[in-house]
Design a protein around this motif. Structure first.
Motif, short mmCIF file in Angstrom:
data_model
loop_
_atom_site.label_atom_id
_atom_site.label_comp_id
_atom_site.label_asym_id
_atom_site.label_seq_id
_atom_site.Cartn_x
_atom_site.Cartn_y
_atom_site.Cartn_z
N ALA A 1 0.99 -1.17 0.12
CA ALA A 1 -0.16 -0.06 -0.07
C ALA A 1 1.02 1.28 0.16
O ALA A 1 1.91 1.15 0.62
CB ALA A 1 -0.73 0.26 1.26
N THR B 1 -2.71 3.65 6.06
CA THR B 1 -3.50 2.86 4.84
C THR B 1 -4.66 2.61 5.38
O THR B 1 -4.92 2.14 6.42
CB THR B 1 -2.59 1.75 4.26
OG1 THR B 1 -3.75 1.37 3.01
CG2 THR B 1 -1.96 0.93 4.75
N ASP C 1 -4.44 4.31 -1.53
CA ASP C 1 -5.79 3.74 -0.90
C ASP C 1 -7.00 3.93 -1.86
O ASP C 1 -7.90 3.00 -1.73
CB ASP C 1 -6.07 4.69 0.27
CG ASP C 1 -5.36 4.01 1.54
OD1 ASP C 1 -4.48 3.09 1.25
OD2 ASP C 1 -5.18 4.81 2.49
#
Ligand code: F0G
Length: 520
Positions: free
Chosen positions: A312, A359, A396
């Motif tokens: 992420a 995240t 995200d």
């Protein structure tokens, strides 16, 4: 397999346990080795991670898999399968026990029917994303008993924990490790203690830990702080009697190799071109690399897939270290060629700037992945037709978008898992994944693990913001098992675990488990 063939090549018996398995330091410059009956979380000589290694000749695996050149891989596999079916064959992990023969006695294997997951052909999703039909596959690990791939590892780690007589187990977790650990612990009578960062866990996962009866410590810190604490306790405070269930436990990763065996099984032992997996603490990709190195060594496959690990963007330590700093495993010279020194310097920089992972994919919200060295090794092993594996990061919003796409075409997964599909699509658009190449994305966790993200995506409701803080009074239910808030302080944590700290010298602990945590 024809009857004649099976008579010519009867499947050799399987030998398992201490006579054929050892633990070995992954640092080739050290190479220290230890009995599998030892409980270790790192090499006592040089602090590097440990592997489980086997004498494949003595275990019977080499004879079982050695067939004349030109024998198709599926036929090698058929010969490698076991002489008789037993209860262990009902597990999607232990049916491959010839490839993980560390357990002492098959009767002592701890299984709850994990690993009955299959490689799904995702043709509708493939068409939507512009992949050719039949090329995009999803290994749907959310179908495990606790709803994530972690069960593959826990069945192996608990089998070892029982072998060594553990009575208390513990882990730090972003949620899925804790859910998996708690279900196995409660089934086999080992006390589970869970360390989670306050506000850092999706409710689906927290609800599992509480219901499975784990002592759940909500530490006022993040995952990295939790892991440093629980690791310190397991390694340095024998009176706590803690058996560590995080993925530094090398037995866990033995079980996680089975995810790759099932991918191969789903493709009739045709090796895919790509394996795409989300990266958090980097245990999964590490296990995959080991699985393929061993299959090659045993002659069961003649090529390996290319590995793509997807971070992420808010938690992209591996991406920075691999792509930004150019650190490589380099045949194990990582420990001496300046690679590890660069990692240490990067961690010091992150500390100086107080950089924290952040995240929506909380499962992979990790700053200091403990399996970093093994992941670098996996990226070297799983190079496909190229020179090495690949690391990428996805933001995200992208994660949410691909999560919804996975759901729309009938599979469903939690946010972290969708990073694999987002990453695969990114690599396809970059032209690295070529038209017609076979791709297996690992869907690591179930859609119901984090319903807040799903509901908020589809309705615009910020479910997290609307949640009340947890009440301080004990709820009335007979089995109510509320989480216990604790400060990010070792003494307080130990007392919350019921460990008597009288006379215990914790003065050395602050440095080892504080923000400047010991690196392994
Ligand atoms: N996907 C999910 C759903 C996870 O729960 C995790 C890790 C990962 C991917 C990353 O796997 O750590 O092997 O690179 N979750 C851990 C936990 C850290 O505590 O549940 P990894």
């Amino acid at each position: 397999m024809t009857p004649q063939a099976s008579q010519q090549h009867p499947s050799p018996p399987l030998v398992s346990g201490p006579s054929v398995a050892r633990q070995r330091c992954i640092n080739p410059g050290c190479g220290a080795s230890f009995a599998i009956t030892d409980t270790l979380t790192a090499c006592p000589s040089c602090a590097a991670l440990l592997d489980i290694v086997y004498d494949w000749t003595a275990s019977g695996a080499r004879a079982a898999t050695t067939l004349p050149p030109g024998t198709p891989a599926w036929m090698r596999w058929t010969f490698a399968s076991l002489p008789a079916k037993t209860r262990a064959d009902t597990s999607g992990v232990w049916k491959f026990r010839r490839l993980m023969p560390f357990y002492d006695d098959e009767k002592n294997i701890v299984t709850i029917g994990e690993g009955k997951t299959i490689l799904q052909n995702a043709d509708l999703l493939a068409r939507h994303l512009g992949f050719e039909p039949g090329t995009l596959h999803l290994q749907y690990e959310g179908q495990n008993p606790s709803g994530s791939f972690k069960d593959n590892g826990m069945t192996a780690a608990f089998t070892h924990a029982k072998m060594v007589g553990a009575t208390v187990c513990a882990c730090a977790s972003t949620g899925n490790t804790s859910a998996a650990m708690a279900i196995y612990a409660s089934q086999c009578g080992i006390k589970p203690v869970i360390f989670i960062g306050q506000g850092k866990i999706a409710y689906g996962k927290l609800s599992q830990a509480l219901d499975y009866g784990a002592l759940t410590l909500q530490v006022a810190g993040d995952f990295d702080a939790c892991l440093a604490k629980v690791r310190y306790i397991a390694e340095n405070i024998p009176r706590a009697g803690v058996y560590l269930m995080n993925s530094v436990n090398p037995f866990r990763l033995e079980g996680q190799k089975a995810v790759m065996y099932r991918v191969l099984e789903g493709l009739c032992w045709q090796v895919p071109d790509w394996i795409v997996v989300p990266g958090g603490n980097l245990g999964n990709c590490s296990a995959f690399g080991k699985a393929f190195a061993e299959l090659l060594d045993l002659g069961m496959i003649d090529r390996v897939p290319r590995l793509a690990v997807i971070n992420a963007a808010g938690s992209s330590t591996l991406d920075r270290i691999y792509n930004g700093l150019g650190v490589r495993w380099n045949g194990g010279k990582y420990f001496s060629d300046g690679g590890k020194a660069k990692v240490d310097a990067e961690y010091a920089r992150m500390y100086a700037h107080n950089e924290r992972a952040s995240t929506i994919a909380t499962a992979i919200e990790i700053n200091r992945p403990v399996n970093l060295a093994k992941a670098l090794r996996a990226l070297e092993i799983m190079k496909g037709d190229a020179n090495e594996g690949i690391v990428r990061s996805v933001g995200d919003e992208t994660i949410k978008h691909y999560k919804a796409a996975v759901g729309k075409f009938g599979f469903g997964c939690e946010p972290a898992s969708a990073a694999s599909v987002a990453g695969a699509h990114m690599l396809r658009q970059e032209g690295l994944i070529k038209p017609g190449q076979t791709v297996a994305c690992i869907l690591t966790g179930h859609i119901l693990k984090d319903p807040d993200v799903t509901v908020s995506y589809h309705t615009g409701l910020d479910a997290k913001a609307s949640k009340q803080p947890l009440p301080t009074e004990r709820p009335p239910g007979q089995y109510a098992n509320p989480p216990v808030p604790v400060a990010d302080d070792l003494g307080e944590i130990l007392r919350a675990m019921g460990v008597d700290t009288t006379g215990l010298d914790l003065s050395g602990a602050a440095k080892a488990t504080g923000k400047v945590a010991k690196e392994y």
